[in-house]
Design an enzyme around this catalytic site. Structure first.
Site, PDB file in Angstrom:
ATOM      1  N   CYS A 125     -10.241  -7.854  15.894  1.00 49.01           N
ATOM      2  CA  CYS A 125      -9.120  -7.989  14.957  1.00 49.01           C
ATOM      3  C   CYS A 125      -9.450  -7.395  13.583  1.00 49.01           C
ATOM      4  O   CYS A 125     -10.450  -7.754  12.964  1.00 49.01           O
ATOM      5  CB  CYS A 125      -8.752  -9.457  14.798  1.00 49.01           C
ATOM      6  SG  CYS A 125      -7.413  -9.684  13.623  1.00 49.01           S
ATOM      7  N   ARG A 150      -8.053  -8.076  10.938  1.00 52.00           N
ATOM      8  CA  ARG A 150      -7.998  -9.150   9.925  1.00 52.00           C
ATOM      9  C   ARG A 150      -8.875 -10.322  10.326  1.00 52.00           C
ATOM     10  O   ARG A 150      -8.562 -11.473  10.026  1.00 52.00           O
ATOM     11  CB  ARG A 150      -6.552  -9.594   9.709  1.00 52.00           C
ATOM     12  CG  ARG A 150      -5.703  -8.461   9.229  1.00 52.00           C
ATOM     13  CD  ARG A 150      -4.442  -8.836   8.539  1.00 52.00           C
ATOM     14  NE  ARG A 150      -3.730  -7.591   8.335  1.00 52.00           N
ATOM     15  CZ  ARG A 150      -2.690  -7.207   9.065  1.00 52.00           C
ATOM     16  NH1 ARG A 150      -2.191  -8.017   9.976  1.00 52.00           N
ATOM     17  NH2 ARG A 150      -2.134  -6.030   8.858  1.00 52.00           N
ATOM     18  N   ASP A 171      -6.726   4.626  10.699  1.00 54.04           N
ATOM     19  CA  ASP A 171      -6.436   3.971   9.425  1.00 54.04           C
ATOM     20  C   ASP A 171      -7.617   4.300   8.521  1.00 54.04           C
ATOM     21  O   ASP A 171      -8.736   3.832   8.761  1.00 54.04           O
ATOM     22  CB  ASP A 171      -6.285   2.455   9.631  1.00 54.04           C
ATOM     23  CG  ASP A 171      -5.079   1.911   8.891  1.00 54.04           C
ATOM     24  OD1 ASP A 171      -4.851   2.363   7.758  1.00 54.04           O
ATOM     25  OD2 ASP A 171      -4.386   1.046   9.449  1.00 54.04           O
ATOM     26  N   ARG A 189       0.824  -1.200   0.000  1.00 49.89           N
ATOM     27  CA  ARG A 189       0.000   0.000   0.000  1.00 49.89           C
ATOM     28  C   ARG A 189       0.864   1.258   0.000  1.00 49.89           C
ATOM     29  O   ARG A 189       0.509   2.263  -0.588  1.00 49.89           O
ATOM     30  CB  ARG A 189      -0.910  -0.018   1.224  1.00 49.89           C
ATOM     31  CG  ARG A 189      -1.836   1.161   1.304  1.00 49.89           C
ATOM     32  CD  ARG A 189      -2.873   0.991   2.368  1.00 49.89           C
ATOM     33  NE  ARG A 189      -2.290   0.753   3.678  1.00 49.89           N
ATOM     34  CZ  ARG A 189      -2.986   0.484   4.767  1.00 49.89           C
ATOM     35  NH1 ARG A 189      -4.291   0.387   4.692  1.00 49.89           N
ATOM     36  NH2 ARG A 189      -2.403   0.313   5.922  1.00 49.89           N
ATOM     37  N   TYR A 190       1.980   1.235   0.723  1.00 49.17           N
ATOM     38  CA  TYR A 190       2.881   2.387   0.780  1.00 49.17           C
ATOM     39  C   TYR A 190       4.042   2.129  -0.182  1.00 49.17           C
ATOM     40  O   TYR A 190       4.404   0.977  -0.430  1.00 49.17           O
ATOM     41  CB  TYR A 190       3.410   2.565   2.205  1.00 49.17           C
ATOM     42  CG  TYR A 190       2.321   2.775   3.238  1.00 49.17           C
ATOM     43  CD1 TYR A 190       1.722   4.020   3.402  1.00 49.17           C
ATOM     44  CD2 TYR A 190       1.881   1.727   4.031  1.00 49.17           C
ATOM     45  CE1 TYR A 190       0.722   4.215   4.343  1.00 49.17           C
ATOM     46  CE2 TYR A 190       0.889   1.912   4.984  1.00 49.17           C
ATOM     47  CZ  TYR A 190       0.310   3.152   5.130  1.00 49.17           C
ATOM     48  OH  TYR A 190      -0.678   3.320   6.060  1.00 49.17           O
ATOM     49  N   ARG A 246       7.379  -0.027   1.287  1.00 47.82           N
ATOM     50  CA  ARG A 246       7.307  -1.118   2.262  1.00 47.82           C
ATOM     51  C   ARG A 246       6.107  -2.029   1.985  1.00 47.82           C
ATOM     52  O   ARG A 246       5.129  -1.595   1.385  1.00 47.82           O
ATOM     53  CB  ARG A 246       7.233  -0.576   3.688  1.00 47.82           C
ATOM     54  CG  ARG A 246       6.186   0.478   3.914  1.00 47.82           C
ATOM     55  CD  ARG A 246       6.634   1.360   5.097  1.00 47.82           C
ATOM     56  NE  ARG A 246       5.618   2.318   5.479  1.00 47.82           N
ATOM     57  CZ  ARG A 246       5.492   3.518   4.925  1.00 47.82           C
ATOM     58  NH1 ARG A 246       6.273   3.873   3.917  1.00 47.82           N
ATOM     59  NH2 ARG A 246       4.562   4.352   5.343  1.00 47.82           N
ATOM     60  N   LYS A 266      -2.576   5.190   7.250  1.00 44.91           N
ATOM     61  CA  LYS A 266      -2.664   5.776   8.589  1.00 44.91           C
ATOM     62  C   LYS A 266      -2.623   7.293   8.518  1.00 44.91           C
ATOM     63  O   LYS A 266      -1.748   7.863   7.883  1.00 44.91           O
ATOM     64  CB  LYS A 266      -1.487   5.312   9.441  1.00 44.91           C
ATOM     65  CG  LYS A 266      -1.522   3.847   9.758  1.00 44.91           C
ATOM     66  CD  LYS A 266      -0.311   3.477  10.607  1.00 44.91           C
ATOM     67  CE  LYS A 266      -0.136   1.978  10.632  1.00 44.91           C
ATOM     68  NZ  LYS A 266       0.247   1.415   9.322  1.00 44.91           N
ATOM     69  N   CYS A 323      -8.250 -11.818  19.166  1.00 44.09           N
ATOM     70  CA  CYS A 323      -8.798 -10.551  19.655  1.00 44.09           C
ATOM     71  C   CYS A 323     -10.126 -10.304  18.949  1.00 44.09           C
ATOM     72  O   CYS A 323     -10.185 -10.383  17.708  1.00 44.09           O
ATOM     73  CB  CYS A 323      -7.847  -9.408  19.341  1.00 44.09           C
ATOM     74  SG  CYS A 323      -6.134  -9.792  19.743  1.00 44.09           S
ATOM     75  N   CYS A 345      -3.045 -17.238  15.472  1.00 44.34           N
ATOM     76  CA  CYS A 345      -2.565 -16.413  16.592  1.00 44.34           C
ATOM     77  C   CYS A 345      -2.636 -17.261  17.858  1.00 44.34           C
ATOM     78  O   CYS A 345      -3.354 -18.261  17.901  1.00 44.34           O
ATOM     79  CB  CYS A 345      -3.445 -15.187  16.779  1.00 44.34           C
ATOM     80  SG  CYS A 345      -3.528 -14.172  15.307  1.00 44.34           S
ATOM     81  N   ASP A 388     -10.585   0.216  13.983  1.00 44.62           N
ATOM     82  CA  ASP A 388     -11.047   0.174  12.591  1.00 44.62           C
ATOM     83  C   ASP A 388     -12.537  -0.179  12.516  1.00 44.62           C
ATOM     84  O   ASP A 388     -13.085  -0.760  13.454  1.00 44.62           O
ATOM     85  CB  ASP A 388     -10.248  -0.877  11.807  1.00 44.62           C
ATOM     86  CG  ASP A 388      -8.798  -0.452  11.630  1.00 44.62           C
ATOM     87  OD1 ASP A 388      -8.533   0.755  11.556  1.00 44.62           O
ATOM     88  OD2 ASP A 388      -7.930  -1.346  11.583  1.00 44.62           O
TER      89      ASP A 388
END
Ligand code: SF4
Length: 413
Positions: A158, A160, A356, A138-139, A142, A363, A155, A151, A319
């Protein structure tokens, strides 16, 4: 005569100060229900994973105080984002407190089935920036490399949740050749963030294979790992893992802690081992309702992170994840917390508050208003005490030493 002050040294009332120091105290998570387990097993990260709480029956047995909302939510988990809690982390839950900040993060609730019109399964638009599966570019310089969908614990908020815990059968490519090939043939990529899921769930050998391949790419200057393992499963941070990681510097690690209670003596020691291996550590928190949307809790978290040798890096506005409304708090509240931190605690302790941008905008930093006005002559600024100052603006490198004559100082805010 000594008079008792109604405020403490840093302007806090004594009750807030005592709450702050209590939140900053380091405690062990203890053994709880697992007091008969041997030290060897308890300290084994494989044992912790094997004995995760992952079914409604296990949860009910360990926590008979499950509320109807939690019961109904857990019944539906595993058809979407799975239930998974390590025994170690489970011990941090207060079963007597329905609003326990640790409980709210990992125990499903029926509210997760309510999706507001603005909520999305991919709130950061990652899938739209994915040149090959498992890689988000996206950037410009990176990439985010999603190496697993697993995981140590899951959470409930999350970002994702569409793909972690195999919720939707997301296709992870175990050999990583496609992703590594893209990085190899894209010279502008100088920074690779390994994430997922949690990369530290890999064996040392598998993780080393990836780090080794990345380090062999001349234009990759910098590798980061995003992980919540030191918080969910500090047993995973073994001396052997640290010895392997330190061969791949510069390597940074971003951990994820939301509440000071998560920073136990076990976590402090695990983070200390990573820091001793020369790995710079940052923390990313998510602002969550009834978890950390409180000035004293957030201040305790950021100060305690410094005690664990971790720099608070980002505070994320939660988010717009499908089914997360019950955990989201307002941006107004986030700004209020940031305002209460800036100037009131060490600068190193202050994270950057970001949103975000929905749909893949990246961000965006959000800050309380410190610049009140700005023109070619001057900048009017406000400090942490609300006092207003004027700074003469430099013009072509030449500062104006006098404010212009028509300038009327604004009232103090
Ligand atoms: S550890 Fe990270 S990737 Fe895993 S469930 Fe939590 S937020 Fe999602």
């Amino acid at each position: 005569m000594h008079r008792q002050s109604s405020v403490g040294e840093d302007g806090e009332p004594p009750s807030a100060l005592s709450q702050l120091s209590s939140l900053k105290r380091f405690n062990s998570a203890g053994r709880g229900f697992w007091s008969d387990v041997s030290d060897k097993d308890w300290n084994s990260w494989q044992w912790q994973l094997k004995n995760r709480i992952s079914t409604l029956a296990q949860l009910q047995r360990l926590m008979p105080t499950l509320t109807p909302e939690e019961f109904a939510g857990t019944q539906l988990a595993n058809t979407k984002l799975a239930l998974g809690i390590t025994p170690y982390f489970f011990n941090l839950i207060d079963p007597a407190d329905e609003n326990c900040p640790v409980r709210r993060q990992v125990i499903p609730r029926i509210e997760e089935t309510n999706t507001a019109p603005w909520e999305l399964s991919d709130p950061c638009g990652e899938d739209g920036h994915s040149p090959v599966p498992g890689l988000v570019h996206r950037y410009p310089d990176r990439v985010l490399f999603l190496v697993t969908d697993r995981c140590a614990s899951y959470c409930r908020y999350c970002t994702r949740s569409r793909l972690v815990s195999n919720a939707t059968g997301y296709d992870f490519h175990a050999d990583f050749n496609e992703q590594l090939g893209y990085i190899e043939r894209t010279p502008q990529i100088r920074d690779v963030l390994l994430s997922g899921g949690d990369p530290l769930l890999f064996s040392d050998e598998k993780l080393e294979y990836l780090l080794h391949r990345l380090r062999a790419i001349p234009h990759v200057e910098f590798v980061r790992i995003g992980t919540r393992i030191p918080i969910f499963l500090p047993q995973r941070i073994t001396p052997e893992l640290c010895a392997m990681l330190k061969k791949y510097h510069p390597l940074f690690i971003s951990v994820h802690s939301n509440h000071p209670r998560e920073l136990t003596t076990e976590v402090r020691d695990a983070l200390g081992r990573l820091a001793d291996a020369g790995i710079p550590l940052g923390n990313q928190s998510v602002l969550l309702k009834h978890v950390n949307d409180d000035v004293t809790v957030m201040k305790a978290l950021v100060q305690k992170l410094l005690l664990c040798r971790v720099k608070p890096y980002y505070l994320y506005q939660c988010d717009l994840i499908a089914g997360s409304s019950h955990l989201r708090t307002s941006v107004r509240k986030g700004l209020e917390i940031m305002k209460a931190l800036r100037g009131h605690t060490t600068g190193y302790a202050i994270p950057q508050y970001v949103i975000d941008a929905p749909g893949g905008g990246g961000k965006v930093p959000v800050n309380p208003e410190y610049v009140l006005s700005r023109n070619s002559d001057r900048v009017v600024i406000r400090n942490f005490e609300g006092k207003v100052f004027e700074y003469p603006e430099a013009r072509d490198g030449k500062p104006l030493f006098k404010p212009s004559e028509d300038f009327c100082p604004p009232e103090l805010v």
